[in-house]
Design an enzyme around this catalytic site. Sequence first.
Site, PDB file in Angstrom:
ATOM      1  N   LEU A 126       0.728  -1.326   0.026  1.00 58.68           N
ATOM      2  CA  LEU A 126       0.144  -0.505   0.088  1.00 58.68           C
ATOM      3  C   LEU A 126       1.051   1.491  -0.127  1.00 58.68           C
ATOM      4  O   LEU A 126       1.241   1.879   0.967  1.00 58.68           O
ATOM      5  CB  LEU A 126      -0.991   0.430   1.423  1.00 58.68           C
ATOM      6  N   ILE A 186       0.457   6.307   1.542  1.00 58.25           N
ATOM      7  CA  ILE A 186      -1.113   5.620   2.287  1.00 58.25           C
ATOM      8  C   ILE A 186      -0.401   5.140   3.309  1.00 58.25           C
ATOM      9  O   ILE A 186      -1.223   4.748   3.956  1.00 58.25           O
ATOM     10  CB  ILE A 186      -1.168   5.090   0.804  1.00 58.25           C
ATOM     11  N   TYR A 187       0.779   3.647   3.058  1.00 61.63           N
ATOM     12  CA  TYR A 187       0.941   3.144   4.106  1.00 61.63           C
ATOM     13  C   TYR A 187       1.735   3.978   5.228  1.00 61.63           C
ATOM     14  O   TYR A 187       0.934   3.423   6.577  1.00 61.63           O
ATOM     15  CB  TYR A 187       2.619   2.435   3.452  1.00 61.63           C
ATOM     16  N   THR A 188       2.038   5.509   5.205  1.00 68.63           N
ATOM     17  CA  THR A 188       2.730   6.004   6.258  1.00 68.63           C
ATOM     18  C   THR A 188       1.335   6.109   7.184  1.00 68.63           C
ATOM     19  O   THR A 188       0.915   6.527   8.229  1.00 68.63           O
ATOM     20  CB  THR A 188       3.541   7.286   5.645  1.00 68.63           C
TER      21      THR A 188
END
Length: 322
Positions: A126, A186-188
Amino acid sequence: MSAEKAAGTALNTFLNIEPIDLEYAGLKKGSLQGEVAVVTGGASNVGLGYARAIAWAGGKVVVADINGEAGLETERVINAENAPDTALFVKTDVTKKEDVRNLAAKAFEKFGRVDILVNNAMNMRLNGPVLSSPVDDLDQSYAISARGVMLAIQEFVPGMIERGHGIVVYSATQFHYCPPLVGGSIYTAGKAAATSLMMSLANEVKDKGVYVFCLTPAGVGRFDPSKMPPLPEGVEIPKDLPKITMPGFDGMIPPEAGGAALVYCLLHAQELHGSGIIINDAFMAMNYPYPNPSTVRKIDSRRLTDPELTMVFCNMGPGFAK
Ligand SMILES: NC(=O)c1ccc[n+]([C@@H]2O[C@H](COP(=O)([O-])OP(=O)(O)OC[C@H]3O[C@@H](n4cnc5c(N)ncnc54)[C@H](O)[C@@H]3O)[C@@H](O)[C@H]2O)c1
């Protein structure tokens, strides 16, 4: 061939690991005797290192992972490395309430209780920018990180509070927001949401015998570069980043050493309550957990006997009351 050797050989080909022995890091076998842990995302890389390290230190371990094949192999190998019935694999999608409930039921049935919850599952793919990612990716990032962490906390922490004994860990990230190098906004975002939940939980369980901290496995793992998502268009890795290692690049801390760091932190959980800890001081540069340097304080720095394995202890930031 010994069971350990057989396990190690099989793992090197399928799970991509090395035989584990944490005495080099000053840790002792039996130090987690009597503890029962759940490790989500425990069937690969960092989580696998965590699960194997807990078992090496004498704990029982329930591996919860969406990957059934790797999960079963993890259970087999941990039992071979230690003793039968050391590990239990429960196929789990941490975003699904019924799966997490089933995980708890199976863990309680097998081991009677859970003392340590390591929230580690994530989908590292992601990994897109805010401007162009499908919003469904953001939903999924929150689902695994924030929702998955909250579901697991609600299943396991009440029992810990009842017994006045427990530890909750989250595999956070050093990237509080996304530097252009990584492209993983999006990951963070998902990681930040889960870290926030953990900070609040640290306050909620204060004085209840349950200790909560985030452990950031910065640059830990053995990656197959061919399986890593591509960098965003136009982004290049600077050539002069010898210590800031990224997936697919040299200089990663092996997952077994990451496991040593986890065991060390579990044994010091009381003093680490409410902290964010980075495995790998190269990543202090990322100003975890907040981008404002004045909110980040290096309160302690320790080195295990492994020169590769440094840990930096940071404040969790505002909101945490010791
Ligand atoms: N490796 C690093 O350098 C690093 C750095 C900072 C943070 N982290 C964090 O550490 C954790 C582990 O990282 P990793 O590099 O080992 O990742 P990984 O992708 O190698 O492993 C993640 C594991 O989670 C499992 N998983 C994915 N979705 C799941 C779901 N819905 N339910 C249950 N299991 C699921 C996967 O099957 C896999 O086994 C992640 O939370 C990651 O964000 C890693």
